[in-house]
Design a protein around this motif. Structure first.
Motif, PDB file in Angstrom:
ATOM      1  N   GLY A  52       0.791  -1.217   0.000  1.00  0.00           N
ATOM      2  CA  GLY A  52       0.000   0.000   0.000  1.00  0.00           C
ATOM      3  C   GLY A  52       0.816   1.256   0.000  1.00  0.00           C
ATOM      4  N   VAL A  53       2.150   1.137   0.058  1.00  0.00           N
ATOM      5  CA  VAL A  53       3.016   2.310  -0.002  1.00  0.00           C
ATOM      6  C   VAL A  53       3.082   2.797  -1.422  1.00  0.00           C
ATOM      7  CG1 VAL A  53       5.333   3.199   0.458  1.00  0.00           C
ATOM      8  CG2 VAL A  53       4.354   1.439   1.958  1.00  0.00           C
ATOM      9  N   LEU A  54       3.086   4.146  -1.607  1.00  0.00           N
ATOM     10  CA  LEU A  54       3.109   4.706  -2.965  1.00  0.00           C
ATOM     11  C   LEU A  54       4.332   4.218  -3.714  1.00  0.00           C
ATOM     12  CD1 LEU A  54       1.955   8.389  -2.337  1.00  0.00           C
ATOM     13  CD2 LEU A  54       0.613   6.393  -3.010  1.00  0.00           C
ATOM     14  N   GLY A  55       4.096   3.865  -4.960  1.00  0.00           N
ATOM     15  CA  GLY A  55       5.154   3.275  -5.771  1.00  0.00           C
ATOM     16  C   GLY A  55       6.114   4.293  -6.346  1.00  0.00           C
ATOM     17  N   SER A  56       6.855   3.821  -7.367  1.00  0.00           N
ATOM     18  CA  SER A  56       7.927   4.643  -7.940  1.00  0.00           C
ATOM     19  C   SER A  56       7.395   5.828  -8.730  1.00  0.00           C
ATOM     20  CB  SER A  56       8.806   3.773  -8.862  1.00  0.00           C
ATOM     21  OG  SER A  56       8.014   3.193  -9.894  1.00  0.00           O
ATOM     22  N   SER A  57       6.076   5.803  -9.097  1.00  0.00           N
ATOM     23  CA  SER A  57       5.532   6.911  -9.858  1.00  0.00           C
ATOM     24  C   SER A  57       5.252   8.131  -9.000  1.00  0.00           C
ATOM     25  CB  SER A  57       4.229   6.479 -10.564  1.00  0.00           C
ATOM     26  OG  SER A  57       3.252   6.128  -9.596  1.00  0.00           O
ATOM     27  N   ALA A  58       5.302   7.970  -7.685  1.00  0.00           N
ATOM     28  CA  ALA A  58       5.029   9.083  -6.779  1.00  0.00           C
ATOM     29  C   ALA A  58       6.244   9.993  -6.682  1.00  0.00           C
ATOM     30  CB  ALA A  58       4.677   8.558  -5.389  1.00  0.00           C
ATOM     31  N   SER A  59       5.978  11.261  -6.307  1.00  0.00           N
ATOM     32  CA  SER A  59       7.060  12.220  -6.081  1.00  0.00           C
ATOM     33  C   SER A  59       7.478  12.158  -4.619  1.00  0.00           C
ATOM     34  CB  SER A  59       6.592  13.625  -6.432  1.00  0.00           C
ATOM     35  OG  SER A  59       6.315  13.719  -7.810  1.00  0.00           O
ATOM     36  N   VAL A  60       8.777  12.272  -4.378  1.00  0.00           N
ATOM     37  CA  VAL A  60       9.330  12.104  -3.028  1.00  0.00           C
ATOM     38  C   VAL A  60      10.066  13.370  -2.642  1.00  0.00           C
ATOM     39  CG1 VAL A  60      10.868  10.747  -1.558  1.00  0.00           C
ATOM     40  CG2 VAL A  60       9.546   9.628  -3.384  1.00  0.00           C
ATOM     41  N   ALA A  61       9.893  13.801  -1.404  1.00  0.00           N
ATOM     42  CA  ALA A  61      10.617  14.960  -0.883  1.00  0.00           C
ATOM     43  C   ALA A  61      11.085  14.646   0.534  1.00  0.00           C
ATOM     44  CB  ALA A  61       9.743  16.205  -0.890  1.00  0.00           C
ATOM     45  N   ASP A  62      12.331  14.965   0.849  1.00  0.00           N
ATOM     46  CA  ASP A  62      12.875  14.729   2.192  1.00  0.00           C
ATOM     47  C   ASP A  62      12.371  15.798   3.162  1.00  0.00           C
ATOM     48  OD1 ASP A  62      14.311  12.484   1.469  1.00  0.00           O
ATOM     49  OD2 ASP A  62      16.097  13.641   0.888  1.00  0.00           O
ATOM     50  N   ILE A  63      12.076  15.325   4.396  1.00  0.00           N
ATOM     51  CA  ILE A  63      11.691  16.246   5.461  1.00  0.00           C
ATOM     52  C   ILE A  63      12.940  16.485   6.299  1.00  0.00           C
ATOM     53  CG2 ILE A  63      10.178  16.614   7.455  1.00  0.00           C
ATOM     54  CD1 ILE A  63       8.247  14.593   6.208  1.00  0.00           C
ATOM     55  N   THR A  64      13.453  17.705   6.236  1.00  0.00           N
ATOM     56  CA  THR A  64      14.736  18.019   6.880  1.00  0.00           C
ATOM     57  C   THR A  64      14.523  19.037   7.989  1.00  0.00           C
ATOM     58  OG1 THR A  64      15.856  17.663   4.773  1.00  0.00           O
ATOM     59  CG2 THR A  64      17.082  18.828   6.488  1.00  0.00           C
ATOM     60  N   VAL A  65      15.122  18.716   9.170  1.00  0.00           N
ATOM     61  CA  VAL A  65      15.073  19.621  10.321  1.00  0.00           C
ATOM     62  C   VAL A  65      16.498  19.823  10.817  1.00  0.00           C
ATOM     63  CG1 VAL A  65      14.227  19.979  12.675  1.00  0.00           C
ATOM     64  CG2 VAL A  65      12.741  18.907  10.955  1.00  0.00           C
ATOM     65  N   ASP A  66      16.935  21.057  10.860  1.00  0.00           N
ATOM     66  CA  ASP A  66      18.294  21.386  11.290  1.00  0.00           C
ATOM     67  C   ASP A  66      19.342  20.599  10.520  1.00  0.00           C
ATOM     68  OD1 ASP A  66      17.247  23.168  13.122  1.00  0.00           O
ATOM     69  OD2 ASP A  66      17.137  21.650  14.704  1.00  0.00           O
ATOM     70  N   GLY A  67      19.103  20.420   9.229  1.00  0.00           N
ATOM     71  CA  GLY A  67      20.076  19.753   8.354  1.00  0.00           C
ATOM     72  C   GLY A  67      20.028  18.249   8.415  1.00  0.00           C
ATOM     73  N   ALA A  68      19.160  17.675   9.227  1.00  0.00           N
ATOM     74  CA  ALA A  68      19.076  16.219   9.319  1.00  0.00           C
ATOM     75  C   ALA A  68      17.728  15.747   8.795  1.00  0.00           C
ATOM     76  CB  ALA A  68      19.243  15.775  10.769  1.00  0.00           C
ATOM     77  N   SER A  69      17.730  14.620   8.071  1.00  0.00           N
ATOM     78  CA  SER A  69      16.506  14.069   7.507  1.00  0.00           C
ATOM     79  C   SER A  69      15.759  13.320   8.597  1.00  0.00           C
ATOM     80  CB  SER A  69      16.829  13.117   6.353  1.00  0.00           C
ATOM     81  OG  SER A  69      15.648  12.524   5.862  1.00  0.00           O
ATOM     82  N   VAL A  70      14.503  13.715   8.814  1.00  0.00           N
ATOM     83  CA  VAL A  70      13.688  13.064   9.825  1.00  0.00           C
ATOM     84  C   VAL A  70      12.555  12.255   9.203  1.00  0.00           C
ATOM     85  CG1 VAL A  70      14.217  14.822  11.530  1.00  0.00           C
ATOM     86  CG2 VAL A  70      12.229  15.116  10.030  1.00  0.00           C
ATOM     87  N   GLY A  71      12.462  12.271   7.889  1.00  0.00           N
ATOM     88  CA  GLY A  71      11.407  11.511   7.225  1.00  0.00           C
ATOM     89  C   GLY A  71      11.306  11.894   5.745  1.00  0.00           C
ATOM     90  N   THR A  72      10.313  11.312   5.083  1.00  0.00           N
ATOM     91  CA  THR A  72      10.074  11.601   3.666  1.00  0.00           C
ATOM     92  C   THR A  72       8.586  11.750   3.417  1.00  0.00           C
ATOM     93  OG1 THR A  72      10.012   9.244   3.151  1.00  0.00           O
ATOM     94  CG2 THR A  72      12.130  10.370   2.854  1.00  0.00           C
ATOM     95  N   VAL A  73       8.309  12.458   2.309  1.00  0.00           N
ATOM     96  CA  VAL A  73       6.925  12.629   1.859  1.00  0.00           C
ATOM     97  C   VAL A  73       6.792  11.994   0.483  1.00  0.00           C
ATOM     98  CG1 VAL A  73       5.134  14.270   1.208  1.00  0.00           C
ATOM     99  CG2 VAL A  73       6.603  14.745   3.167  1.00  0.00           C
ATOM    100  N   ARG A  74       5.765  11.196   0.310  1.00  0.00           N
ATOM    101  CA  ARG A  74       5.447  10.613  -1.005  1.00  0.00           C
ATOM    102  C   ARG A  74       4.080  11.120  -1.429  1.00  0.00           C
ATOM    103  NH1 ARG A  74       8.497   6.280  -2.813  1.00  0.00           N
ATOM    104  NH2 ARG A  74      10.112   5.562  -1.353  1.00  0.00           N
ATOM    105  N   VAL A  75       4.009  11.660  -2.669  1.00  0.00           N
ATOM    106  CA  VAL A  75       2.770  12.261  -3.164  1.00  0.00           C
ATOM    107  C   VAL A  75       2.448  11.685  -4.526  1.00  0.00           C
ATOM    108  CG1 VAL A  75       1.632  14.387  -3.875  1.00  0.00           C
ATOM    109  CG2 VAL A  75       3.113  14.379  -1.852  1.00  0.00           C
ATOM    110  N   ALA A  76       1.204  11.279  -4.703  1.00  0.00           N
ATOM    111  CA  ALA A  76       0.717  10.820  -6.011  1.00  0.00           C
ATOM    112  C   ALA A  76      -0.594  11.519  -6.298  1.00  0.00           C
ATOM    113  CB  ALA A  76       0.549   9.309  -6.026  1.00  0.00           C
TER     114      ALA A  76
END
Length: 454
Positions: free
Chosen positions: A119-143
């Protein structure tokens, strides 16, 4: 039924129908290729646009989610309502993952084309890193929803089909007009040719078609004119030959009948007169044979590099006895050799005929001048006399077959000699001209191309 007559569309004939069908096939192929290219282009464009939109939404959600994470200090207490509203406003399927890849929140209508395993969005989705104080704390996937792209493709299909049909109609109409434009002159030439073959020698191609079609019509008209002229010349030749042969034949017949019936004695004078008539018949037949050989000959049988000055001198020597008997004074300018490419025997024949013609018509104590010169890339042989000359009205007919001027009807001759001259000179790629004035003499000018240098 003629060959191909079964294939006839809109009255265009077999050839026109084939041309029209070829145009239509090309038009259909072109429309199909362009339609396919347009659909592929639209699909790629929509995908590129959606990718840009998804990435923009993903970046915006990532920024909002990072702010929420920073305020809460963790994903457990982070208020992601604003990020969800951004996704819903864009009608997007949204999934936010923590640094370990665990789903923090998801929203939006599931899109089967964008779902991956679990159920996780596949490779066709757009991905953006969630960065706080220069460190990645997660990602966003949008379709984004597939509704947008499918609706765009549906509209594109509709307009492409309409444009294709309009293009085909226009192409068919243009093809029909072009085919009519091309085939019409061909039908005109065909009709004229059939009428000409059926015996209508006045049949010609009317109108002026453009380009090669016009040249075809002009070529047919030229051919028809030449055929008609040849037939007219043949009829005239038959009539002229019959006229020329009738007089000596009638004289021979009358003389022989008188001898047969014993009305006159077969003395030397009467026999000599009959012999003269037979000689005249022989000359006419021989001249006709020469003219026929000159007119029907193709390539020159013994073409070589020959000296025109030498040939002229030899012909003067050959006619020396006749020239002296006629009381002519001979003047020559043949000191320099001039070489031409041709058949020596036929050139002898042509020059000899001109000299013999001068002997026949000149008076005692007249002069005959033979001169040879080079003008440009031509050898110019001039044979002139101081004889009685030719009336202006007769000059255009001097080289015609069996023609004799009205002032020379009482002089023996068949009227073929100069016609042979013209044919022989024409076979050598040259020209023959005449200049004359009554009481001032006659000038025959023969122009021949110079031989190639060895």
């Amino acid at each position: 039924m003629t060959r191909g007559s079964g294939l006839n569309l809109l009255g265009l004939g077999a050839l026109g129908t084939r041309i029209l069908l070829a145009f239509v096939a090309v038009a259909i192929s072109t429309v199909l290729v362009l339609a396919a290219a347009a659909l592929i282009g639209v699909d790629r464009g929509v995908q590129a646009g959606e990718q840009a939109d998804r990435q923009e939404v993903a970046d915006s959600i990532a920024t909002t989610a990072a702010e929420a994470y920073q305020r809460a200090g963790s994903w457990d207490d982070a208020d992601l309502a604003r990020a969800v509203r951004i996704g819903e406003a864009a009608s997007a399927r949204l999934v936010i993952l923590d640094a370990a890849g665990t789903t923090v929140i998801s929203s939006g209508v599931p899109n089967e084309n964008s779902l991956g395993s679990g159920g996780v969005l596949g490779s066709s989705a757009s991905v953006a890193d969630i960065t706080v104080d220069g460190a990645s704390v997660g990602t966003v996937r949008v379709a984004l929803s597939a509704t947008t792209s499918s609706s765009v493709l549906d509209i594109a299909w509709k307009w492409i089909v309409i444009a294709g049909l309009v293009a085909l109609v226009i192409a068919f109409a243009a093809s029909w007009l072009v085919t009519r434009f091309l085939v019409g002159p061909l039908h005109t030439v065909t009709d004229a040719a059939r009428a000409f073959t059926a015996g209508n020698r006045t049949s010609r191609v009317a109108g002026n078609a453009p380009g090669e079609l016009g040249e075809l019509g002009a070529a047919f008209n030229g051919m028809a004119d030449e055929v008609a002229r040849s037939e007219r010349d043949r009829r005239n030749l038959t009539a002229d030959v019959a006229h020329e042969l009738r007089t000596p034949l009638a004289a021979l017949q009358a003389g022989l009948e008188e001898l047969r019936d014993g009305l006159i004695a077969p003395d030397a004078e009467r026999l000599a007169a009959l012999h003269d008539q037979s000689l005249r018949l022989g000359r006419i037949v021989a001249d006709l044979a020469e003219l026929s050989a000159a007119e029907t000959a193709g390539a020159l049988p013994r073409e070589s590099r020959v000296d025109l000055a030498q040939i002229s001198q030899e012909e003067l020597a050959l006619h020396d006895a006749r020239l002296r008997a006629a009381g002519l004074h001979i003047i020559t300018d043949l000191s320099e050799p001039v070489f031409v490419q041709g058949d020596a025997d036929r050139l002898h024949q042509a020059i000899g005929n001109v000299i013999a013609n001068a002997v026949r018509y000149c008076r005692d104590d007249d002069s005959l001048m033979v001169a040879l010169a080079v003008q440009g890339d031509e050898a110019v042989l001039t044979i002139s006399d101081t004889g009685p000359g030719i009336p202006v009205d007769d000059l255009p007919y001097v080289f015609d077959r069996l023609w004799r001027g009205t002032a020379a009807r009482d002089i023996s001759g068949s009227g073929i000699g100069l016609a042979v001259v013209r044919e022989v000179v024409a076979q050598h790629g040259g020209s023959a001209e005449v200049e004359s004035a009554v009481g001032e003499g006659t000038r025959i000018i023969i122009r021949l191309p110079l031989a190639r240098s060895i």
